[in-house]
Scaffold this active site. Structure first.
Site, PDB file in Angstrom:
ATOM      1  N   ARG A  88       3.361  -2.199  13.232  1.00 38.09           N
ATOM      2  CA  ARG A  88       2.534  -3.583  13.462  1.00 38.09           C
ATOM      3  C   ARG A  88       2.428  -4.267  12.271  1.00 38.09           C
ATOM      4  O   ARG A  88       2.123  -3.824  11.275  1.00 38.09           O
ATOM      5  CB  ARG A  88       1.060  -2.947  13.849  1.00 38.09           C
ATOM      6  CG  ARG A  88       0.891  -2.125  15.215  1.00 38.09           C
ATOM      7  CD  ARG A  88      -0.200  -1.320  15.289  1.00 38.09           C
ATOM      8  NE  ARG A  88      -1.347  -2.022  15.130  1.00 38.09           N
ATOM      9  CZ  ARG A  88      -1.786  -2.674  16.446  1.00 38.09           C
ATOM     10  NH1 ARG A  88      -1.284  -2.826  17.558  1.00 38.09           N
ATOM     11  NH2 ARG A  88      -3.123  -3.495  16.298  1.00 38.09           N
ATOM     12  N   HIS A 165       2.084   6.048  -6.270  1.00 37.90           N
ATOM     13  CA  HIS A 165       0.578   6.057  -5.800  1.00 37.90           C
ATOM     14  C   HIS A 165      -0.623   6.419  -6.909  1.00 37.90           C
ATOM     15  O   HIS A 165      -0.052   7.460  -7.715  1.00 37.90           O
ATOM     16  CB  HIS A 165       0.502   6.975  -4.443  1.00 37.90           C
ATOM     17  CG  HIS A 165       0.816   6.416  -3.243  1.00 37.90           C
ATOM     18  ND1 HIS A 165       1.890   6.673  -2.218  1.00 37.90           N
ATOM     19  CD2 HIS A 165       0.093   5.218  -2.706  1.00 37.90           C
ATOM     20  CE1 HIS A 165       1.903   6.014  -1.264  1.00 37.90           C
ATOM     21  NE2 HIS A 165       1.045   5.133  -1.333  1.00 37.90           N
TER      22      HIS A 165
END
Length: 212
Positions: A88, A165
């Site tokens: 998406r 991260h």
């Protein structure tokens, strides 16, 4: 080396994103490396438009993207980005997600060509929690790592690329039981240690796998 280091803007209602807060505090020179810092949007595909503009306007030896991983207690260099770019994405105003299949003719996955094991060990040597990660998740962090691999394979063959991260910072966590965090100063020191380890030599040959 000339290294582009990116950090994400806040998303999902957060007031800060520790990745950008840490990146913007990095010195302009780390070891032998000249550092350029760039804030990027936490939006599929839009983020790569911003990075690609930077790569087209300046020649960089390496790109290190940094992102937030809430729930992790360590700084985690990433080993691999997977191809899930049928994901998406947001419309023009960046608010309403819509489904658009992206048929990207890339590999199923791309491994970072940074010395991720040496980077991980260099962070640990500073007394900072660190682990090598084999999953960059399935959100924009994985997307950016995969797309950097695609650009390396198709347009910038000499470019080193990778992703790191970082955990939450304490002000994002309401209680110590809610989620682990590291101070911003600690994250900055960890990123410096990771970047100091970057070169074009082969990575160290040690096992950093985990059973879970």
């Amino acid at each position: 080396m000339k290294i582009l280091v990116t950090g994400f803007d806040p998303f999902e209602g957060n007031q800060v994103n520790p990745s950008w807060e840490a990146v913007k505090q990095l010195p302009d020179h780390i070891g032998q490396h000249d550092i350029t810092k760039l804030e990027v949007p936490t939006v599929f595909h839009k983020v790569m438009n911003v990075i690609q503009q930077a790569l087209d306007s300046e020649q960089y030896d390496a790109v290190v993207a940094v992102g937030q991983a809430g729930g992790r207690a360590e700084i985690t260099p990433e080993r691999i980005g997977i191809n899930i770019d049928d994901a998406r994405i947001a419309d023009n105003d960046g608010q309403q997600p819509i489904d658009i299949p992206i048929q990207l003719k890339g590999a199923p996955a791309y491994f970072s060509n940074l010395p991720v094991k040496r980077m991980t060990e260099n962070i640990k040597q500073q007394g900072i929690p660190a682990k090598l990660s084999n999953s960059a998740g399935t959100f924009v962090c994985n997307h950016i790592l995969y797309q950097l691999g695609y650009l390396n394979a198709t347009r910038f063959p000499n470019m080193l690329f990778g992703f790191i991260h970082v955990p939450y910072i304490p002000e994002q966590v309401e209680s110590s039981e809610q989620s682990p965090s590291l101070s911003l100063d600690t994250i900055v020191k960890g990123l410096i240690a990771a970047i100091e380890a970057i070169d074009r030599n082969d990575d160290i040959k040690i096992a950093l796998g985990e059973t879970h």
